[in-house]
Design a protein around this motif. Structure first.
Motif, PDB file in Angstrom:
ATOM      1  N   SER A 107      61.280  23.701   4.693  1.00 18.97           N
ATOM      2  CA  SER A 107      60.516  24.937   4.567  1.00 18.97           C
ATOM      3  C   SER A 107      59.167  24.768   5.256  1.00 18.97           C
ATOM      4  O   SER A 107      58.737  23.643   5.543  1.00 18.97           O
ATOM      5  N   ARG A 108      58.508  25.884   5.498  1.00 21.27           N
ATOM      6  CA  ARG A 108      57.152  25.838   6.066  1.00 21.27           C
ATOM      7  C   ARG A 108      56.208  25.041   5.163  1.00 21.27           C
ATOM      8  O   ARG A 108      55.316  24.327   5.635  1.00 21.27           O
ATOM      9  N   HIS A 109      56.440  25.149   3.859  1.00 24.70           N
ATOM     10  CA  HIS A 109      55.579  24.446   2.903  1.00 24.70           C
ATOM     11  C   HIS A 109      55.633  22.933   3.119  1.00 24.70           C
ATOM     12  O   HIS A 109      54.632  22.236   2.925  1.00 24.70           O
ATOM     13  N   ASP A 110      56.787  22.408   3.502  1.00 27.23           N
ATOM     14  CA  ASP A 110      56.896  20.971   3.751  1.00 27.23           C
ATOM     15  C   ASP A 110      55.887  20.525   4.803  1.00 27.23           C
ATOM     16  O   ASP A 110      55.252  19.477   4.663  1.00 27.23           O
ATOM     17  N   ILE A 111      55.753  21.308   5.854  1.00 28.15           N
ATOM     18  CA  ILE A 111      54.832  20.958   6.933  1.00 28.15           C
ATOM     19  C   ILE A 111      53.386  21.156   6.491  1.00 28.15           C
ATOM     20  O   ILE A 111      52.533  20.278   6.695  1.00 28.15           O
ATOM     21  N   GLU A 112      53.098  22.274   5.889  1.00 26.81           N
ATOM     22  CA  GLU A 112      51.728  22.556   5.459  1.00 26.81           C
ATOM     23  C   GLU A 112      51.250  21.538   4.424  1.00 26.81           C
ATOM     24  O   GLU A 112      50.099  21.074   4.468  1.00 26.81           O
ATOM     25  N   TYR A 118      48.547  14.139   4.352  1.00 29.32           N
ATOM     26  CA  TYR A 118      48.389  13.020   5.279  1.00 29.32           C
ATOM     27  C   TYR A 118      47.313  13.338   6.312  1.00 29.32           C
ATOM     28  O   TYR A 118      47.499  13.126   7.510  1.00 29.32           O
ATOM     29  N   ALA A 119      46.187  13.808   5.838  1.00 26.48           N
ATOM     30  CA  ALA A 119      45.122  14.291   6.723  1.00 26.48           C
ATOM     31  C   ALA A 119      44.541  13.195   7.600  1.00 26.48           C
ATOM     32  O   ALA A 119      43.947  13.487   8.651  1.00 26.48           O
ATOM     33  N   ASP A 120      44.691  11.938   7.218  1.00 21.93           N
ATOM     34  CA  ASP A 120      44.143  10.837   8.013  1.00 21.93           C
ATOM     35  C   ASP A 120      45.110  10.340   9.081  1.00 21.93           C
ATOM     36  O   ASP A 120      44.788   9.410   9.828  1.00 21.93           O
ATOM     37  N   ALA A 121      46.282  10.945   9.171  1.00 30.99           N
ATOM     38  CA  ALA A 121      47.252  10.532  10.185  1.00 30.99           C
ATOM     39  C   ALA A 121      46.785  10.914  11.584  1.00 30.99           C
ATOM     40  O   ALA A 121      46.021  11.875  11.765  1.00 30.99           O
ATOM     41  N   ARG A 150      47.509  24.132  12.858  1.00 37.84           N
ATOM     42  CA  ARG A 150      47.939  22.730  12.795  1.00 37.84           C
ATOM     43  C   ARG A 150      46.719  21.820  12.763  1.00 37.84           C
ATOM     44  O   ARG A 150      46.169  21.467  13.805  1.00 37.84           O
ATOM     45  N   PRO A 151      46.310  21.400  11.578  1.00 37.94           N
ATOM     46  CA  PRO A 151      45.149  20.503  11.490  1.00 37.94           C
ATOM     47  C   PRO A 151      45.378  19.150  12.149  1.00 37.94           C
ATOM     48  O   PRO A 151      44.416  18.463  12.505  1.00 37.94           O
TER      49      PRO A 151
END
Length: 209
Positions: A107-112, A118-121, A150-151
């Protein structure tokens, strides 16, 4: 924008050189014993020793323990780690090497959710979901689930091959694409012509944008 290209599941020196000479930006080595594309440390060392300058080497892991990752990164020169299992952000960040996280998309939620968690990736790799496989499914997923915001740099995987990668790049506009089975003659054995065709298709779309 230039779309980066990673050829994953490299098991032979000749395949690494074929991908590099065709224009690949990164090569993936799989350190997951259950994968048909897994390499041992000695083979990985042999491959890495022949990789030319400015081509990155990525080590792929699936739910490893701490000792396994440390053994590999101590003995194999890796530029980036790729975690393809259920690893926590804290685990991914332990090894003083930049890393990317893979998510199997339902789902889209999986990506968001993964973008936030995992913001430090260094990037987020989106792949097709299979309840029994951590990647290597050879299947596309619904690209309309990928958000426009896409952050993190987005790496598109899942069923890519020379016949569909141009369409994928034009529609998704990812930071990078990742292919393994789509450029093989057999699991773990790459096809030089397929690699070249795949990379040329990506470059063709980049040049028309």
């Amino acid at each position: 924008m230039k779309t980066r290209i990673k050829i994953c599941g490299i098991t032979r020196v000749e395949d690494a050189l074929a991908a590099a000479h065709a224009g690949a930006d990164a090569l993936g080595l799989v350190f997951y014993e259950q994968s048909p594309r897994a390499v041992d440390i000695a083979t990985a060392q042999e491959i890495v020793a022949r990789v030319p300058a400015f081509v990155s080497v990525v080590g792929l892991f699936v739910n490893p323990d701490d000792a396994r990752v440390r053994e590999v990164v101590t003995r194999v020169r890796l530029d980036l780690l790729q975690f393809h299992g259920d690893e926590s952000p804290e685990f991914c960040d332990r090894f003083a090497i930049r890393w990317i996280k893979a998510v199997r998309v339902q789902s889209r939620h999986d990506i968001e959710d993964a973008m936030a968690r995992y913001a430090d990736a260094a990037g987020l790799l989106v792949d097709a979901y299979d309840p029994h496989l951590y990647g290597g499914t050879g299947k596309e997923f619904d690209w309309t689930l990928i958000p426009r915001q896409r952050p993190l740099p987005l790496i598109l995987a899942g069923g890519l091959q020379p016949a569909n990668v141009a369409r994928a790049v034009a529609r998704v506009k990812p930071w990078a694409v990742d292919v393994s089975g789509g450029v093989e003659v057999a699991k773990g054995l790459k096809d030089r012509l397929k690699i070249t065709e795949f990379i040329n298709e990506v470059h063709r779309v980049d040049q028309t944008d």
